[in-house]
Design a protein around this motif. Structure first.
Motif, PDB file in Angstrom:
ATOM      1  N   MET A  76       4.050  15.455  25.596  1.00 22.17           N
ATOM      2  CA  MET A  76       5.203  14.949  26.372  1.00 22.17           C
ATOM      3  C   MET A  76       6.478  15.133  25.560  1.00 22.17           C
ATOM      4  O   MET A  76       6.533  14.744  24.397  1.00 22.17           O
ATOM      5  CB  MET A  76       5.008  13.457  26.672  1.00 22.17           C
ATOM      6  N   ASP A  77       7.492  15.750  26.144  1.00 26.83           N
ATOM      7  CA  ASP A  77       8.768  15.895  25.452  1.00 26.83           C
ATOM      8  C   ASP A  77       9.896  15.779  26.458  1.00 26.83           C
ATOM      9  O   ASP A  77       9.682  15.565  27.643  1.00 26.83           O
ATOM     10  CB  ASP A  77       8.843  17.223  24.677  1.00 26.83           C
ATOM     11  N   ALA A  78      11.117  15.941  25.948  1.00 19.59           N
ATOM     12  CA  ALA A  78      12.283  15.736  26.810  1.00 19.59           C
ATOM     13  C   ALA A  78      12.402  16.802  27.881  1.00 19.59           C
ATOM     14  O   ALA A  78      13.026  16.580  28.909  1.00 19.59           O
ATOM     15  CB  ALA A  78      13.553  15.688  25.952  1.00 19.59           C
ATOM     16  N   ARG A  79      11.809  17.962  27.661  1.00 19.14           N
ATOM     17  CA  ARG A  79      11.869  18.998  28.697  1.00 19.14           C
ATOM     18  C   ARG A  79      10.956  18.638  29.862  1.00 19.14           C
ATOM     19  O   ARG A  79      11.269  18.923  31.020  1.00 19.14           O
ATOM     20  CB  ARG A  79      11.461  20.343  28.104  1.00 19.14           C
ATOM     21  N   THR A  80       9.812  18.011  29.536  1.00 18.99           N
ATOM     22  CA  THR A  80       8.869  17.640  30.587  1.00 18.99           C
ATOM     23  C   THR A  80       9.332  16.397  31.333  1.00 18.99           C
ATOM     24  O   THR A  80       9.229  16.298  32.551  1.00 18.99           O
ATOM     25  CB  THR A  80       7.486  17.385  29.970  1.00 18.99           C
ATOM     26  N   TYR A  81       9.865  15.435  30.577  1.00 12.67           N
ATOM     27  CA  TYR A  81      10.317  14.175  31.165  1.00 12.67           C
ATOM     28  C   TYR A  81      11.769  13.922  30.760  1.00 12.67           C
ATOM     29  O   TYR A  81      12.045  13.185  29.818  1.00 12.67           O
ATOM     30  CB  TYR A  81       9.433  13.014  30.688  1.00 12.67           C
ATOM     31  N   PRO A  82      12.706  14.589  31.417  1.00 14.39           N
ATOM     32  CA  PRO A  82      14.118  14.429  31.054  1.00 14.39           C
ATOM     33  C   PRO A  82      14.591  13.012  31.330  1.00 14.39           C
ATOM     34  O   PRO A  82      14.052  12.298  32.156  1.00 14.39           O
ATOM     35  CB  PRO A  82      14.837  15.433  31.976  1.00 14.39           C
ATOM     36  N   ALA A  83      15.660  12.634  30.595  1.00 20.13           N
ATOM     37  CA  ALA A  83      16.209  11.296  30.764  1.00 20.13           C
ATOM     38  C   ALA A  83      16.682  11.094  32.196  1.00 20.13           C
ATOM     39  O   ALA A  83      17.296  11.971  32.796  1.00 20.13           O
ATOM     40  CB  ALA A  83      17.381  11.110  29.803  1.00 20.13           C
ATOM     41  N   LYS A  84      16.343   9.942  32.760  1.00 20.65           N
ATOM     42  CA  LYS A  84      16.791   9.637  34.112  1.00 20.65           C
ATOM     43  C   LYS A  84      18.295   9.407  34.111  1.00 20.65           C
ATOM     44  O   LYS A  84      18.854   8.879  33.164  1.00 20.65           O
ATOM     45  CB  LYS A  84      16.078   8.393  34.627  1.00 20.65           C
ATOM     46  N   GLU A  85      18.926   9.778  35.205  1.00 18.42           N
ATOM     47  CA  GLU A  85      20.363   9.575  35.338  1.00 18.42           C
ATOM     48  C   GLU A  85      20.627   8.137  35.774  1.00 18.42           C
ATOM     49  O   GLU A  85      20.678   7.840  36.968  1.00 18.42           O
ATOM     50  CB  GLU A  85      20.958  10.581  36.329  1.00 18.42           C
ATOM     51  N   THR A  86      20.740   7.283  34.817  1.00 19.30           N
ATOM     52  CA  THR A  86      21.056   5.888  35.073  1.00 19.30           C
ATOM     53  C   THR A  86      22.349   5.570  34.346  1.00 19.30           C
ATOM     54  O   THR A  86      22.765   6.319  33.450  1.00 19.30           O
ATOM     55  CB  THR A  86      19.948   4.969  34.556  1.00 19.30           C
ATOM     56  N   PRO A  87      23.019   4.472  34.705  1.00 17.85           N
ATOM     57  CA  PRO A  87      24.231   4.100  33.954  1.00 17.85           C
ATOM     58  C   PRO A  87      23.976   3.996  32.456  1.00 17.85           C
ATOM     59  O   PRO A  87      24.793   4.424  31.645  1.00 17.85           O
ATOM     60  CB  PRO A  87      24.609   2.754  34.577  1.00 17.85           C
ATOM     61  N   LYS A  88      22.814   3.438  32.083  1.00 20.67           N
ATOM     62  CA  LYS A  88      22.498   3.313  30.664  1.00 20.67           C
ATOM     63  C   LYS A  88      22.332   4.667  30.007  1.00 20.67           C
ATOM     64  O   LYS A  88      22.848   4.902  28.895  1.00 20.67           O
ATOM     65  CB  LYS A  88      21.228   2.485  30.484  1.00 20.67           C
ATOM     66  N   SER A  89      21.623   5.592  30.665  1.00 17.62           N
ATOM     67  CA  SER A  89      21.413   6.912  30.069  1.00 17.62           C
ATOM     68  C   SER A  89      22.731   7.674  29.966  1.00 17.62           C
ATOM     69  O   SER A  89      22.966   8.387  28.985  1.00 17.62           O
ATOM     70  CB  SER A  89      20.394   7.716  30.879  1.00 17.62           C
ATOM     71  N   ARG A  90      23.619   7.512  30.948  1.00 19.10           N
ATOM     72  CA  ARG A  90      24.920   8.182  30.880  1.00 19.10           C
ATOM     73  C   ARG A  90      25.745   7.643  29.713  1.00 19.10           C
ATOM     74  O   ARG A  90      26.434   8.398  29.028  1.00 19.10           O
ATOM     75  CB  ARG A  90      25.665   8.033  32.207  1.00 19.10           C
ATOM     76  N   ARG A  91      25.666   6.319  29.511  1.00 12.44           N
ATOM     77  CA  ARG A  91      26.396   5.727  28.384  1.00 12.44           C
ATOM     78  C   ARG A  91      25.835   6.222  27.053  1.00 12.44           C
ATOM     79  O   ARG A  91      26.594   6.507  26.114  1.00 12.44           O
ATOM     80  CB  ARG A  91      26.333   4.203  28.448  1.00 12.44           C
ATOM     81  N   THR A  92      24.515   6.335  26.990  1.00  8.18           N
ATOM     82  CA  THR A  92      23.895   6.813  25.750  1.00  8.18           C
ATOM     83  C   THR A  92      24.268   8.265  25.479  1.00  8.18           C
ATOM     84  O   THR A  92      24.603   8.639  24.346  1.00  8.18           O
ATOM     85  CB  THR A  92      22.368   6.667  25.826  1.00  8.18           C
ATOM     86  N   ARG A  93      24.224   9.094  26.512  1.00 14.43           N
ATOM     87  CA  ARG A  93      24.617  10.497  26.352  1.00 14.43           C
ATOM     88  C   ARG A  93      26.067  10.605  25.901  1.00 14.43           C
ATOM     89  O   ARG A  93      26.397  11.397  25.007  1.00 14.43           O
ATOM     90  CB  ARG A  93      24.415  11.263  27.668  1.00 14.43           C
ATOM     91  N   ALA A  94      26.943   9.802  26.499  1.00 15.62           N
ATOM     92  CA  ALA A  94      28.352   9.830  26.113  1.00 15.62           C
ATOM     93  C   ALA A  94      28.518   9.411  24.653  1.00 15.62           C
ATOM     94  O   ALA A  94      29.348   9.972  23.928  1.00 15.62           O
ATOM     95  CB  ALA A  94      29.176   8.925  27.025  1.00 15.62           C
ATOM     96  N   ARG A  95      27.716   8.436  24.217  1.00 12.64           N
ATOM     97  CA  ARG A  95      27.798   7.991  22.823  1.00 12.64           C
ATOM     98  C   ARG A  95      27.360   9.102  21.873  1.00 12.64           C
ATOM     99  O   ARG A  95      27.976   9.325  20.818  1.00 12.64           O
ATOM    100  CB  ARG A  95      26.922   6.752  22.634  1.00 12.64           C
ATOM    101  N   ILE A  96      26.306   9.822  22.254  1.00 14.17           N
ATOM    102  CA  ILE A  96      25.840  10.945  21.433  1.00 14.17           C
ATOM    103  C   ILE A  96      26.912  12.035  21.359  1.00 14.17           C
ATOM    104  O   ILE A  96      27.226  12.556  20.285  1.00 14.17           O
ATOM    105  CB  ILE A  96      24.536  11.525  22.013  1.00 14.17           C
ATOM    106  N   LEU A  97      27.479  12.367  22.506  1.00 12.93           N
ATOM    107  CA  LEU A  97      28.458  13.462  22.559  1.00 12.93           C
ATOM    108  C   LEU A  97      29.747  13.084  21.845  1.00 12.93           C
ATOM    109  O   LEU A  97      30.381  13.936  21.208  1.00 12.93           O
ATOM    110  CB  LEU A  97      28.720  13.851  24.010  1.00 12.93           C
ATOM    111  N   ASP A  98      30.141  11.824  21.936  1.00  8.31           N
ATOM    112  CA  ASP A  98      31.329  11.384  21.211  1.00  8.31           C
ATOM    113  C   ASP A  98      31.083  11.451  19.703  1.00  8.31           C
ATOM    114  O   ASP A  98      31.969  11.877  18.943  1.00  8.31           O
ATOM    115  CB  ASP A  98      31.700   9.961  21.619  1.00  8.31           C
ATOM    116  N   ALA A  99      29.886  11.063  19.273  1.00  6.83           N
ATOM    117  CA  ALA A  99      29.549  11.159  17.858  1.00  6.83           C
ATOM    118  C   ALA A  99      29.557  12.613  17.399  1.00  6.83           C
ATOM    119  O   ALA A  99      30.052  12.939  16.309  1.00  6.83           O
ATOM    120  CB  ALA A  99      28.183  10.527  17.602  1.00  6.83           C
ATOM    121  N   ALA A 100      29.010  13.513  18.230  1.00  8.95           N
ATOM    122  CA  ALA A 100      29.000  14.939  17.885  1.00  8.95           C
ATOM    123  C   ALA A 100      30.420  15.468  17.747  1.00  8.95           C
ATOM    124  O   ALA A 100      30.745  16.165  16.772  1.00  8.95           O
ATOM    125  CB  ALA A 100      28.236  15.722  18.948  1.00  8.95           C
TER     126      ALA A 100
END
Length: 210
Positions: free
Chosen positions: A1-25
């Motif tokens: 099981m990996d992120a390609r098989t089970y991608p993160a669901k598009e939820t408010p929490k996942s969007r916030r987490t993605r934004a935090r990762i991208l801002d850090a990058a």
């Protein structure tokens, strides 16, 4: 099981987490450089485990592609904030040049300049950056922001915008190793005068102020 098989669901929490990762990058690209900003370092800066970040971005390529798009959105946001008309009695060209010079020192612009430099020898990054570079050039600083300096579509006016843009970008990347403030101010003055000469605005005819 990996992120390609089970991608993160598009939820408010996942969007916030993605934004935090991208801002850090974005911030790490600007602060320590593209190659030094490893995925592990980005995960740590975003207060995530490496595994948690893999849930959102399964590879460096996915992270870079999303980061480029994120940085472009942040640059556009700053453009919109800076693109207000100059006040009464303020020369539009000088206002635009001063504002763009200031923007070039904001984190999204520094990060994008770092990506452009790194892309010269990184094929993956070069391919993922090409679309953003082309979109930026088509929209043009002239159309979106430096249009404040001169709204005309004549090739001369376009050249004045390109001249201002690329001189400022080059100056922002340059290294003035002595007498920095005075040399920078003289160069900015000459850039403003060159734009005014090309635009045939006022009585400025010489690049060097007496």
């Amino acid at each position: 099981m990996d992120a390609r098989t089970y991608p993160a669901k598009e939820t408010p929490k996942s969007r916030r987490t993605r934004a935090r990762i991208l801002d850090a990058a974005m911030r790490l690209f600007a602060e320590v450089g593209y190659h030094a900003a490893t995925n592990a370092m980005i995960a740590d800066a975003a207060n995530l485990t490496r595994g948690a970040m893999l849930y959102h971005f399964a590879s460096r390529e996915e992270l870079v592609e999303a980061a480029v798009a994120y940085i472009e959105v942040e640059r556009a946001r700053l453009f919109e904030q800076a693109a207000s008309p100059p006040g009464p009695g303020v020369d539009a060209a000088e206002h635009a040049i001063d504002a763009y010079w200031s923007l070039l020192h904001e984190i999204p612009f520094v990060a994008f300049a770092e990506l452009e430099a790194a892309a010269r020898t990184d094929k993956m990054l070069r391919e993922r950056l090409a679309g953003a570079q082309a979109a930026f050039d088509r929209l043009q600083v002239g159309d979106r922001f430096l249009a404040l300096a001169q709204a005309g579509a004549d090739p001369r006016f376009q050249t004045s915008r390109d001249l201002g843009r690329f001189l400022l970008e080059g100056l922002a990347k340059g290294a003035l190793m002595y007498d920095e403030a005075a040399r920078r101010d003289r160069l900015l003055t000459v850039v403003k005068r060159a734009v005014r000469v090309l635009n045939r605005k006022g009585d400025v005819q010489e690049l060097w102020p007496e």
